[in-house]
Design a protein around this motif. Sequence first.
Motif, short mmCIF file in Angstrom:
data_model
loop_
_atom_site.label_atom_id
_atom_site.label_comp_id
_atom_site.label_asym_id
_atom_site.label_seq_id
_atom_site.Cartn_x
_atom_site.Cartn_y
_atom_site.Cartn_z
N THR A 268 0.81 -1.22 0.00
CA THR A 268 0.00 0.00 0.00
C THR A 268 0.85 1.27 0.00
O THR A 268 0.31 2.38 0.00
CB THR A 268 -0.93 0.02 1.23
N TYR A 269 2.18 1.14 0.00
CA TYR A 269 3.02 2.34 -0.03
C TYR A 269 3.00 2.94 -1.43
O TYR A 269 2.66 2.29 -2.43
CB TYR A 269 4.46 1.99 0.37
N GLN A 270 3.38 4.21 -1.52
CA GLN A 270 3.45 4.92 -2.79
C GLN A 270 4.78 5.64 -2.91
O GLN A 270 5.37 6.06 -1.91
CB GLN A 270 2.30 5.93 -2.91
N TYR A 271 5.24 5.79 -4.14
CA TYR A 271 6.46 6.56 -4.38
C TYR A 271 6.13 8.04 -4.42
O TYR A 271 5.17 8.46 -5.06
CB TYR A 271 7.10 6.14 -5.71
N THR A 272 6.94 8.84 -3.73
CA THR A 272 6.77 10.29 -3.76
C THR A 272 7.91 10.95 -4.54
O THR A 272 7.96 12.17 -4.64
CB THR A 272 6.71 10.86 -2.34
N GLU A 286 5.85 6.96 0.82
CA GLU A 286 4.98 7.20 1.96
C GLU A 286 3.92 6.10 2.02
O GLU A 286 3.56 5.51 1.01
CB GLU A 286 4.31 8.58 1.86
N ASN A 287 3.48 5.84 3.23
CA ASN A 287 2.42 4.85 3.45
C ASN A 287 1.59 5.31 4.64
O ASN A 287 2.07 5.31 5.78
CB ASN A 287 3.02 3.47 3.71
N LYS A 288 0.37 5.73 4.40
CA LYS A 288 -0.49 6.25 5.46
C LYS A 288 -0.78 5.20 6.51
O LYS A 288 -1.11 5.53 7.66
CB LYS A 288 -1.80 6.77 4.86
N ARG A 289 -0.64 3.93 6.16
CA ARG A 289 -0.88 2.87 7.14
C ARG A 289 0.36 2.56 7.97
O ARG A 289 0.30 1.82 8.95
CB ARG A 289 -1.32 1.58 6.42
N GLY A 292 6.12 6.22 11.73
CA GLY A 292 7.52 6.58 11.88
C GLY A 292 8.16 6.97 10.57
O GLY A 292 7.54 6.98 9.50
N SER A 293 9.44 7.32 10.65
CA SER A 293 10.18 7.79 9.49
C SER A 293 11.52 7.06 9.40
O SER A 293 12.13 6.73 10.42
CB SER A 293 10.41 9.30 9.56
N LEU A 294 11.96 6.82 8.18
CA LEU A 294 13.18 6.06 7.93
C LEU A 294 14.07 6.81 6.96
O LEU A 294 13.61 7.35 5.95
CB LEU A 294 12.85 4.68 7.34
N LEU A 295 15.38 6.83 7.26
CA LEU A 295 16.40 7.28 6.33
C LEU A 295 17.39 6.13 6.19
O LEU A 295 17.95 5.67 7.20
CB LEU A 295 17.12 8.53 6.86
N ALA A 310 9.40 0.27 2.95
CA ALA A 310 8.44 1.30 2.54
C ALA A 310 7.05 1.01 3.08
O ALA A 310 6.28 1.93 3.39
CB ALA A 310 8.42 1.42 1.02
N GLN A 311 6.72 -0.26 3.18
CA GLN A 311 5.41 -0.65 3.71
C GLN A 311 5.31 -0.38 5.21
O GLN A 311 4.24 -0.06 5.72
CB GLN A 311 5.15 -2.14 3.43
N CYS A 312 6.43 -0.47 5.91
CA CYS A 312 6.43 -0.35 7.37
C CYS A 312 6.35 1.10 7.84
O CYS A 312 5.64 1.40 8.79
CB CYS A 312 7.69 -1.01 7.94
N TYR A 313 7.09 2.00 7.17
CA TYR A 313 7.21 3.37 7.66
C TYR A 313 6.25 4.31 6.93
O TYR A 313 5.98 4.15 5.74
CB TYR A 313 8.64 3.88 7.46
N GLU A 314 5.78 5.31 7.67
CA GLU A 314 4.90 6.31 7.05
C GLU A 314 5.65 7.08 5.97
O GLU A 314 5.11 7.37 4.89
CB GLU A 314 4.35 7.28 8.10
N THR A 315 6.90 7.44 6.24
CA THR A 315 7.74 8.07 5.23
C THR A 315 9.11 7.38 5.25
O THR A 315 9.62 7.00 6.32
CB THR A 315 7.94 9.57 5.49
N ALA A 316 9.68 7.22 4.07
CA ALA A 316 11.00 6.58 3.98
C ALA A 316 11.79 7.24 2.87
O ALA A 316 11.24 7.63 1.84
CB ALA A 316 10.85 5.08 3.72
#
Length: 460
Positions: A268-272, A286-289, A292-295, A310-316
Motif C-alpha cells: 500500500t506504499y506509494q512513491y513520492t 509514503e504509506n499512510k498505514r 515513523g520515518s526512515l532514512l 516502505a510498507q512499514c514506515y509512514e515516510t521513507a
Amino acid sequence: MKKLSVVYIAAVLSLCTLPLLLTPIWGEKNSAEKRDLAEFPVLIEDGAVNPAFSEELDGWITDHFAFRSELITANNLLKAKLFHSSDEDQVIVGKNGWLYFAETAADYLGQNPLSEADIRHLTTTLDLMEAYVSRHGGRLVFAVAPNKNTLYPENMPVYYRQTAEETNLDRLTHQLTGGGCASWPMPWNLKKALKNVREQTYHARDSHWNNIGALQAYNTLLDTAETPHETYAETNWEWQRTWEGDLDAMIFPKLVRDWQAVFHTEWTYQYTSSFHSEEDLLITTENKRGSGSLLIFRDSFSNALLPLLAQCYETAKFSRAVPYALYELENTPYDTVILEIAERNLRNLLMSAPIMPAPLTEKAEAPLETDAVLKTRTVNGYRHYYGYLEEADAENARRIYLRLSNGADVRYAEAFPIYESALLNSEEVQSSGFSAYLPADQTDGYQVSVVIQPEKQADR
C-alpha cells in the motif's frame, strides 16, 4: 572435390556474415548487461570526416550484431560445462549451476585484509555516526550484507581455497563487540541470521540475496531498531522462475531465469519521488498505514528490502549517494537511520566521510600537536577539512581533532579517521587520513590546526 570445397567455404562465409547482414532487422536493441549500447557513429563531424569513424563503427557492430546474446550464451555455456570458466572476468562459474561475483574472491581467499588501525577507524566512524543520530532522537542500525560465498562456500570452484583467517567482517564484528560501539545494538553481521533460515536465502545466479534473505534481513534490522513491524510469518509465498540474475546477464544473457520467492501480499506504499527503478540514486515513499520515518543509506542489496521497509514506515528515504548526507537530521527528524553495505565494500567506509557537523568540545584529553597536510573546501554550507597525518603520528593516533583557536577561545572538533580518497587522488585506503565538516559560520575568524589523542591515552 573442388566444387565441394567451394560450397563448404561459401557456406562457412555465409554463416559468419549472416549475423552482420541481419543486424538492421534483428540486431541487439538492449543490453542484458544493463549498460548503454554504442550509438551508430557519425561519418561527417563539424564539417570534416570523423577520424574515429572506423573504430566507433567497430564498437557499434560489436554491441548490435544479430544473435549477439545467443552466441555469447552458447560460448559461455560451452566454457562453463567444460572448464568451469567464462569470458567475463566479473563472474566466477561455480558448481551446481551457481555463479559468484568475482569481486568477492579477495574476501574469500583472505587477500584484502584491512589493517588493525583500519578496523579501529571503522569502529570510531560508526561510533561518531551513532552518537550524532542519537543526539537527534533517532536510532542508527548498521548492517553488513554478507558476500554470497561467505554463506554458500560449498558451490565455489575447488581451485578457490577458502582462507582460514578471519575476514574483515569477522574482525570488525569482534572489534564492535569488544568496545567502541558495543553500547548500542547493531546487526552488523547478518551471517548468523541468514544461516538460521531453512530456505535458500541468495540467488544461485545473482550476487544478491533473494526475497527470503531480504525478509530475514528486514526482520533483523527492525527488531534491532525496536520498530514494530509486520513479520510476514503467515504470508503465503511460492518459488517462481521470474528473476533475471545480474551475473547470468553478463555471461548467459539468453539463459532461463532464476528462481525467486514471490510473496502474495498487497503493498500500500506509494512513491513520492520520480521512480524509475530500484537502482535510482534517491527514492522516497509514503504509506499512510505505516508509522515513523526512515532514512537509509544503502547499496543494491536494499533493492529487495525497499518494499518491506516502505510498507512499514509512514515516510521513507532511500539514498545511494556517497558521501552519506547525515546532516539532513539537522532539519528533518528520522526515527530510524539504517546504514546497509555489502561485505565486499566495507573498505569503502574509510574512503569518504559522512557529511554531518563534527562534534565540538571545549577540551580534548592530552592533545598532541602533529604535522599534517590540511585542505579545505565548502560543501552545502559546511567547511570540509580533510587531509592526512605524517606517517609516524598516523601509527599512534587513536582520535584526531581539529583545534579551532581564536585568541582565548579554543575548541576541538573530532574528525572522522577517514582518508578522502577521491579528493586526495588515491584509490587506496590509507590509515593516516582525517575528515571533518563544520558549519561555515562556526569557523569564521578561527585558526584551524590538527591534534591527536595517542593510542595509549584513548583506550576506554
